[in-house]
Design a protein around this motif. Structure first.
Motif, PDB file in Angstrom:
ATOM      1  N   ARG A   1      18.403   8.318   3.407  1.00 29.05           N
ATOM      2  CA  ARG A   1      19.726   7.839   3.790  1.00 29.05           C
ATOM      3  C   ARG A   1      19.990   6.653   2.635  1.00 29.05           C
ATOM      4  NH1 ARG A   1      24.462   7.243   3.443  1.00 29.05           N
ATOM      5  NH2 ARG A   1      25.954   6.946   4.730  1.00 29.05           N
ATOM      6  N   GLY A   2      18.684   6.094   2.563  1.00 28.29           N
ATOM      7  CA  GLY A   2      18.973   4.602   1.915  1.00 28.29           C
ATOM      8  C   GLY A   2      17.605   3.981   1.693  1.00 28.29           C
ATOM      9  N   LEU A   3      17.496   2.973   0.719  1.00 27.98           N
ATOM     10  CA  LEU A   3      16.576   2.203   0.086  1.00 27.98           C
ATOM     11  C   LEU A   3      16.816   0.629   0.393  1.00 27.98           C
ATOM     12  CD1 LEU A   3      13.812   2.004  -1.945  1.00 27.98           C
ATOM     13  CD2 LEU A   3      15.818   1.759  -3.619  1.00 27.98           C
ATOM     14  N   VAL A   4      15.788  -0.111   0.983  1.00 29.35           N
ATOM     15  CA  VAL A   4      15.635  -1.351   1.419  1.00 29.35           C
ATOM     16  C   VAL A   4      14.595  -2.213   0.509  1.00 29.35           C
ATOM     17  CG1 VAL A   4      15.113  -3.020   3.012  1.00 29.35           C
ATOM     18  CG2 VAL A   4      15.945  -1.019   3.812  1.00 29.35           C
ATOM     19  N   LEU A   5      15.178  -2.989  -0.463  1.00 36.52           N
ATOM     20  CA  LEU A   5      14.489  -3.594  -1.305  1.00 36.52           C
ATOM     21  C   LEU A   5      14.422  -5.148  -0.886  1.00 36.52           C
ATOM     22  CD1 LEU A   5      15.853  -2.327  -4.616  1.00 36.52           C
ATOM     23  CD2 LEU A   5      13.703  -1.661  -3.735  1.00 36.52           C
ATOM     24  N   LEU A   6      13.226  -5.675  -0.858  1.00 35.30           N
ATOM     25  CA  LEU A   6      13.069  -7.010  -0.399  1.00 35.30           C
ATOM     26  C   LEU A   6      12.257  -7.607  -1.679  1.00 35.30           C
ATOM     27  CD1 LEU A   6      11.649  -6.853   3.170  1.00 35.30           C
ATOM     28  CD2 LEU A   6      13.926  -6.900   2.079  1.00 35.30           C
ATOM     29  N   ALA A   7      12.897  -8.495  -2.393  1.00 35.49           N
ATOM     30  CA  ALA A   7      12.378  -9.260  -3.399  1.00 35.49           C
ATOM     31  C   ALA A   7      11.681  -8.122  -4.506  1.00 35.49           C
ATOM     32  CB  ALA A   7      11.148 -10.150  -3.217  1.00 35.49           C
ATOM     33  N   ALA A   8      12.561  -7.204  -4.890  1.00 30.97           N
ATOM     34  CA  ALA A   8      12.024  -6.064  -5.623  1.00 30.97           C
ATOM     35  C   ALA A   8      13.367  -5.483  -6.391  1.00 30.97           C
ATOM     36  CB  ALA A   8      11.449  -4.948  -4.677  1.00 30.97           C
ATOM     37  N   TYR A   9      12.950  -4.590  -7.476  1.00 30.04           N
ATOM     38  CA  TYR A   9      14.160  -3.857  -8.035  1.00 30.04           C
ATOM     39  C   TYR A   9      13.504  -2.489  -8.345  1.00 30.04           C
ATOM     40  CZ  TYR A   9      10.779  -5.979 -11.700  1.00 30.04           C
ATOM     41  OH  TYR A   9       9.720  -6.043 -12.468  1.00 30.04           O
ATOM     42  N   SER A  10      14.539  -1.539  -8.775  1.00 33.38           N
ATOM     43  CA  SER A  10      14.191  -0.224  -9.204  1.00 33.38           C
ATOM     44  C   SER A  10      14.274   0.083 -10.555  1.00 33.38           C
ATOM     45  CB  SER A  10      15.176   0.877  -8.487  1.00 33.38           C
ATOM     46  OG  SER A  10      14.846   2.115  -8.914  1.00 33.38           O
TER      47      SER A  10
ATOM     48  N   SER B   1      22.771   8.043  -7.033  1.00 34.70           N
ATOM     49  CA  SER B   1      21.924   8.755  -6.166  1.00 34.70           C
ATOM     50  C   SER B   1      22.905   9.143  -4.638  1.00 34.70           C
ATOM     51  CB  SER B   1      20.691   8.230  -5.710  1.00 34.70           C
ATOM     52  OG  SER B   1      21.055   6.960  -5.200  1.00 34.70           O
ATOM     53  N   GLY B   2      23.882   8.170  -4.459  1.00 30.19           N
ATOM     54  CA  GLY B   2      24.468   8.139  -3.087  1.00 30.19           C
ATOM     55  C   GLY B   2      23.739   7.616  -2.093  1.00 30.19           C
TER      56      GLY B   2
ATOM     57  N   SER C   1      19.425  -4.995  -0.985  1.00 29.93           N
ATOM     58  CA  SER C   1      18.629  -5.698  -2.004  1.00 29.93           C
ATOM     59  C   SER C   1      18.593  -7.143  -1.602  1.00 29.93           C
ATOM     60  CB  SER C   1      18.979  -5.692  -3.413  1.00 29.93           C
ATOM     61  OG  SER C   1      18.310  -6.475  -4.203  1.00 29.93           O
ATOM     62  N   ILE C   2      17.525  -7.601  -1.055  1.00 22.38           N
ATOM     63  CA  ILE C   2      17.500  -8.945  -0.529  1.00 22.38           C
ATOM     64  C   ILE C   2      16.279  -9.883  -1.127  1.00 22.38           C
ATOM     65  CG2 ILE C   2      17.130 -10.405   1.471  1.00 22.38           C
ATOM     66  CD1 ILE C   2      17.632  -7.801   3.106  1.00 22.38           C
ATOM     67  N   TYR C   3      16.648 -10.961  -1.600  1.00 22.23           N
ATOM     68  CA  TYR C   3      15.618 -11.828  -2.034  1.00 22.23           C
ATOM     69  C   TYR C   3      15.939 -13.516  -1.799  1.00 22.23           C
ATOM     70  CZ  TYR C   3      18.921 -12.711  -5.918  1.00 22.23           C
ATOM     71  OH  TYR C   3      19.943 -12.826  -6.899  1.00 22.23           O
ATOM     72  N   GLY C   4      15.236 -14.406  -1.846  1.00 12.20           N
ATOM     73  CA  GLY C   4      15.307 -15.606  -1.688  1.00 12.20           C
ATOM     74  C   GLY C   4      15.688 -16.342  -2.666  1.00 12.20           C
ATOM     75  N   SER C   5      16.547 -17.518  -2.547  1.00 11.22           N
ATOM     76  CA  SER C   5      17.168 -18.293  -3.851  1.00 11.22           C
ATOM     77  C   SER C   5      15.948 -19.127  -4.429  1.00 11.22           C
ATOM     78  CB  SER C   5      18.193 -19.258  -3.213  1.00 11.22           C
ATOM     79  OG  SER C   5      17.784 -20.121  -2.313  1.00 11.22           O
TER      80      SER C   5
ATOM     81  N   ASN D   1      20.613   0.338 -12.124  1.00 17.46           N
ATOM     82  CA  ASN D   1      19.806   1.352 -11.848  1.00 17.46           C
ATOM     83  C   ASN D   1      20.114   1.293 -10.265  1.00 17.46           C
ATOM     84  OD1 ASN D   1      18.312   1.974 -13.892  1.00 17.46           O
ATOM     85  ND2 ASN D   1      16.661   0.483 -13.583  1.00 17.46           N
ATOM     86  N   LEU D   2      20.877   0.658  -9.749  1.00 19.63           N
ATOM     87  CA  LEU D   2      21.167   0.936  -8.219  1.00 19.63           C
ATOM     88  C   LEU D   2      22.599   1.208  -8.147  1.00 19.63           C
ATOM     89  CD1 LEU D   2      19.619  -2.386  -6.846  1.00 19.63           C
ATOM     90  CD2 LEU D   2      18.449   0.020  -6.799  1.00 19.63           C
ATOM     91  N   PRO D   3      22.979   2.011  -7.263  1.00 21.63           N
ATOM     92  CA  PRO D   3      24.461   2.373  -6.959  1.00 21.63           C
ATOM     93  C   PRO D   3      25.385   1.022  -6.849  1.00 21.63           C
ATOM     94  CG  PRO D   3      23.014   3.434  -5.254  1.00 21.63           C
ATOM     95  CD  PRO D   3      22.037   2.299  -6.058  1.00 21.63           C
ATOM     96  N   GLY D   4      26.669   1.232  -7.330  1.00 20.46           N
ATOM     97  CA  GLY D   4      27.631   0.301  -7.577  1.00 20.46           C
ATOM     98  C   GLY D   4      27.943  -0.485  -6.143  1.00 20.46           C
ATOM     99  N   ASP D   5      27.721   0.196  -4.946  1.00 17.71           N
ATOM    100  CA  ASP D   5      27.996  -0.409  -3.558  1.00 17.71           C
ATOM    101  C   ASP D   5      26.862  -1.036  -3.104  1.00 17.71           C
ATOM    102  OD1 ASP D   5      26.723   1.971  -3.066  1.00 17.71           O
ATOM    103  OD2 ASP D   5      28.155   2.624  -1.762  1.00 17.71           O
ATOM    104  N   THR D   6      25.751  -1.112  -3.900  1.00 13.12           N
ATOM    105  CA  THR D   6      24.462  -1.960  -3.405  1.00 13.12           C
ATOM    106  C   THR D   6      24.896  -3.122  -2.695  1.00 13.12           C
ATOM    107  OG1 THR D   6      23.070  -0.781  -4.794  1.00 13.12           O
ATOM    108  CG2 THR D   6      22.256  -2.734  -3.810  1.00 13.12           C
ATOM    109  N   ARG D   7      24.305  -3.342  -1.635  1.00 11.61           N
ATOM    110  CA  ARG D   7      24.615  -4.581  -0.876  1.00 11.61           C
ATOM    111  C   ARG D   7      23.449  -5.688  -1.270  1.00 11.61           C
ATOM    112  NH1 ARG D   7      26.857  -4.206   5.439  1.00 11.61           N
ATOM    113  NH2 ARG D   7      28.650  -2.805   5.104  1.00 11.61           N
ATOM    114  N   GLU D   8      23.843  -6.790  -1.737  1.00 12.02           N
ATOM    115  CA  GLU D   8      22.742  -7.786  -2.260  1.00 12.02           C
ATOM    116  C   GLU D   8      23.044  -9.038  -1.538  1.00 12.02           C
ATOM    117  OE1 GLU D   8      21.722  -8.529  -6.554  1.00 12.02           O
ATOM    118  OE2 GLU D   8      23.159  -9.824  -6.348  1.00 12.02           O
ATOM    119  N   TYR D   9      21.910  -9.504  -0.967  1.00  9.35           N
ATOM    120  CA  TYR D   9      22.069 -10.754  -0.104  1.00  9.35           C
ATOM    121  C   TYR D   9      20.934 -11.649  -0.715  1.00  9.35           C
ATOM    122  CZ  TYR D   9      24.216  -7.654   3.361  1.00  9.35           C
ATOM    123  OH  TYR D   9      24.863  -6.778   4.033  1.00  9.35           O
ATOM    124  N   VAL D  10      21.319 -13.026  -0.988  1.00  5.69           N
ATOM    125  CA  VAL D  10      20.668 -13.868  -1.329  1.00  5.69           C
ATOM    126  C   VAL D  10      20.490 -14.912  -0.055  1.00  5.69           C
ATOM    127  CG1 VAL D  10      19.909 -15.682  -2.897  1.00  5.69           C
ATOM    128  CG2 VAL D  10      21.222 -13.702  -3.698  1.00  5.69           C
ATOM    129  N   ILE D  11      19.072 -14.963   0.415  1.00  9.39           N
ATOM    130  CA  ILE D  11      18.714 -15.715   1.433  1.00  9.39           C
ATOM    131  C   ILE D  11      18.688 -17.131   0.758  1.00  9.39           C
ATOM    132  CG2 ILE D  11      17.105 -16.394   3.265  1.00  9.39           C
ATOM    133  CD1 ILE D  11      16.531 -13.701   3.476  1.00  9.39           C
TER     134      ILE D  11
END
Length: 249
Positions: A157-166, A173-174, A179-183, A199-209
């Motif tokens: 259903r999905g992909l979880v990236l912690l301080a990472a990229y594809s 892909s749908g 995607s989460i990383y620290g400032s 490389n990630l879908p347009g609706d990717t949720r990106e969070y910066v801690i």
């Protein structure tokens, strides 16, 4: 005869040089894989069951964190960061299980996910009750999880990236991607992160801690070259759990 002796001498010299080079490479490789970040002692508590999560060992290399009550909202297979002992991520996954996410933590050969990109193979079949599966990981583990899901898009259903990229193109892909990383992260190559963002879908949720660093997704101490965090590891993992759960639910 004299020429033959010279030729044989040169061949022996080349062979000796090649053997020495091979030996040096082997020694360097052994030293590299033996140099890793061990999990801190605090992870022992997260590797035990409590009122919020049940912890089970499927085999010597796979640990499962199950919600203690209710049906799991989803399943997450997690790849650890490069050269990090896999149990360092037990606190993060234990906390996710307490929020209803069944988590499967896999150990990698020599603590390098690149040596077993297909580690997720067969895990889903062990939990047929789970309908929605996610795969993810930290740092190198996240990138290898992205490589795996690129070849198994229909199974997740999905992909979880912690301080990472594809490095794989998942834009069409749908998949639900978070995607989460620290400032304060100074380990992840931000240029490569931005270059591979498409490389990630347009609706990717990106969070910066804010104040978060690279190492505090796990519990393995300070990582060489990392930034100085402005919050505790527990606070960073708590934010990470919240972002993941919000994205999944």
């Amino acid at each position: 005869m004299e020429n033959d002796s010279k030729i044989l001498g040169k061949i022996k010299l080349v062979m000796i040089i090649l053997v020495c080079i091979l030996a040096a490479l082997v020694i360097a490789g052994i030293m590299y894989v033996r140099d890793y970040y061990p999990a801190e002692d605090m992870v022992l508590a997260a590797m035990a069951s409590d009122s919020g999560a049940t912890v089970e060992q499927i085999n010597d290399k796979t640990m499962v964190f199950l919600p203690a009550e209710g049906d799991p909202v989803a399943g997450l297979i997690f790849y650890p960061g490069g050269k990090v002992e896999y149990t360092a991520y037990a606190p993060l996954l234990h906390a996710l299980a307490q929020q209803g996410v069944l988590c499967v933590l896999v150990e990698m050969p020599f603590n390098l996910a690149v040596l077993d990109v297909d580690a997720a193979e067969g895990i889903q079949e062990k939990f047929p009750e789970i309908q929605d599966w996610y795969i993810g990981g930290h740092s190198l583990g996240g990138s290898m999880a992205a490589s795996y899901v690129a070849e198994h898009q229909k199974e997740y259903r999905g992909l979880v990236l912690l301080a990472a990229y594809s490095t794989e193109d998942l834009s069409g892909s749908g998949l639900k991607v978070v995607s989460i990383y620290g400032s304060k992260d100074e380990v992840m190559n931000m240029k490569k992160y931005q270059d591979n963002r498409s490389n990630l879908p347009g609706d990717t949720r990106e969070y910066v801690i804010e104040g978060g660093c690279h190492a505090q997704f796990g519990c393995y101490g300070v990582q060489e070259g990392d930034g100085i965090p402005a919050l505790s590891g527990e606070e960073q993992r708590s934010s990470t759990v919240r972002f993941i759960v919000d994205s999944i639910k």
